[in-house]
Design a protein around this motif. Sequence first.
Motif, short mmCIF file in Angstrom:
data_model
loop_
_atom_site.label_atom_id
_atom_site.label_comp_id
_atom_site.label_asym_id
_atom_site.label_seq_id
_atom_site.Cartn_x
_atom_site.Cartn_y
_atom_site.Cartn_z
N LEU A 146 -6.46 2.77 8.99
CA LEU A 146 -6.66 1.43 8.45
C LEU A 146 -6.12 0.47 9.49
O LEU A 146 -4.90 0.37 9.70
CB LEU A 146 -5.92 1.26 7.12
CG LEU A 146 -5.93 -0.16 6.53
CD1 LEU A 146 -7.35 -0.64 6.26
CD2 LEU A 146 -5.11 -0.21 5.24
N ASN A 172 -9.70 -4.18 8.47
CA ASN A 172 -9.62 -5.50 7.83
C ASN A 172 -9.59 -6.52 8.96
O ASN A 172 -8.62 -6.59 9.72
CB ASN A 172 -8.35 -5.59 6.98
CG ASN A 172 -8.22 -6.92 6.26
OD1 ASN A 172 -8.63 -7.96 6.75
ND2 ASN A 172 -7.61 -6.91 5.08
N LEU A 190 0.83 -1.20 0.00
CA LEU A 190 0.00 0.00 0.00
C LEU A 190 0.87 1.26 0.00
O LEU A 190 0.56 2.24 -0.70
CB LEU A 190 -0.95 0.00 1.20
CG LEU A 190 -2.06 -1.04 1.19
CD1 LEU A 190 -2.89 -0.95 2.46
CD2 LEU A 190 -2.95 -0.90 -0.04
N TYR A 216 -8.06 -0.23 -2.07
CA TYR A 216 -7.93 0.29 -0.70
C TYR A 216 -8.00 1.81 -0.67
O TYR A 216 -8.73 2.39 0.17
CB TYR A 216 -6.60 -0.19 -0.08
CG TYR A 216 -6.74 -1.44 0.75
CD1 TYR A 216 -7.16 -1.39 2.08
CD2 TYR A 216 -6.44 -2.68 0.20
CE1 TYR A 216 -7.30 -2.54 2.82
CE2 TYR A 216 -6.57 -3.84 0.95
CZ TYR A 216 -6.99 -3.76 2.26
OH TYR A 216 -7.13 -4.91 3.02
#
Length: 359
Positions: free
Chosen positions: A91, A115, A25, A352
């Motif tokens: 996140l 997540n 990411l 994402y």
Amino acid sequence: MTISIIGTVGVPAGYGGFETLAQNLVEYNSASGNGAEVCVYCSAKAFPERPDHYRTARLRYIRLDANGPQSIAYDALSLFDAVRRGDHRVLLLGVSGALALPLVRLISRTRIVTNIDGIEWKREKWKGLAKTVLRASEWAAVRFSHIVIADNQAIADYVTEAYARPCKVIPYGGDHTLDAAPDPTAVAELPENYALALCRIEPENNVAMILEAFAGLDTPLVFVGNWDKSDYGRDLKARYMGHSTITIHDPVYEPRGLRAIRDRASMYVHGHSAGGTNPSLVEMMHFGVPVLAHGCSFNRHSTEGKARYFESAAELAEQLRNLDIEDADRIGADMLEIAQRKYTWDQIGKAYFELLDHA
């Protein structure tokens, strides 16, 4: 917009699916010019040198272990620090720190995207209090996150059924495994062709089942894992170490060595029966070899029902006996097509950041 990634050991990634996700990411954000400021929380204990940045991401350090008993405090402290700094998005990878989310929601306007990983509390290795805490953490993550992510449709279905909440599915990428040039020394003592199994040596990964199946066959098996980590692994290692067609191999984390071992494999055997979209499965699918996987719903979703499946040693042995060259080629081609369509980091990164942008 400032986005904090919480719940990993940190970047650059060592061994671990969430660490690999965090690193990719960061790299996607750097390459895409997305414009977001990304901060990654890292365990100070894992990074003695502690640089301030990795690529364009800022690194923040917490003086606790990211795994084991300290993981709950590690994630919770990371969350409160991100809130204190006024980060716009968090996140959260995994549910270890999720019990702090009710207070985080009360004191801040930071948007939380979590997540939830696998259905962790159902794993056989957790008992008693640990199982209770993990189940409560899952509940808190689903209840108090603004958006919930699952890496597999089977987990998303579970979240919807158990909690009546929508759940976004974003899997893992696996194409990074092709970046490293193979190291020929890693396979110098291995057979020319073999079935490959690679995992943490735990009962839920059905290690004993796979070894039992191959023990009665002529097909060579190379099984890579952390055998010395537990009594379970040490017992299996002692039992099969001298077998004529089974190679018990120590864990390999170095990318060039892993690439060489995967390159030489003629098929991949995947015994995981818990979790979700397992990184080692989607990584191996990029090598275009046939996959024989445990028949749980997670693996069937990941491979779109196009692999071969087993739920016992006898069933695995039978699948191996009946796998002819034509079937093997077709399955391998299917695995590669699925991997290139669904499990590349460019696609995962885009998904994402689009989600975080609109959270």
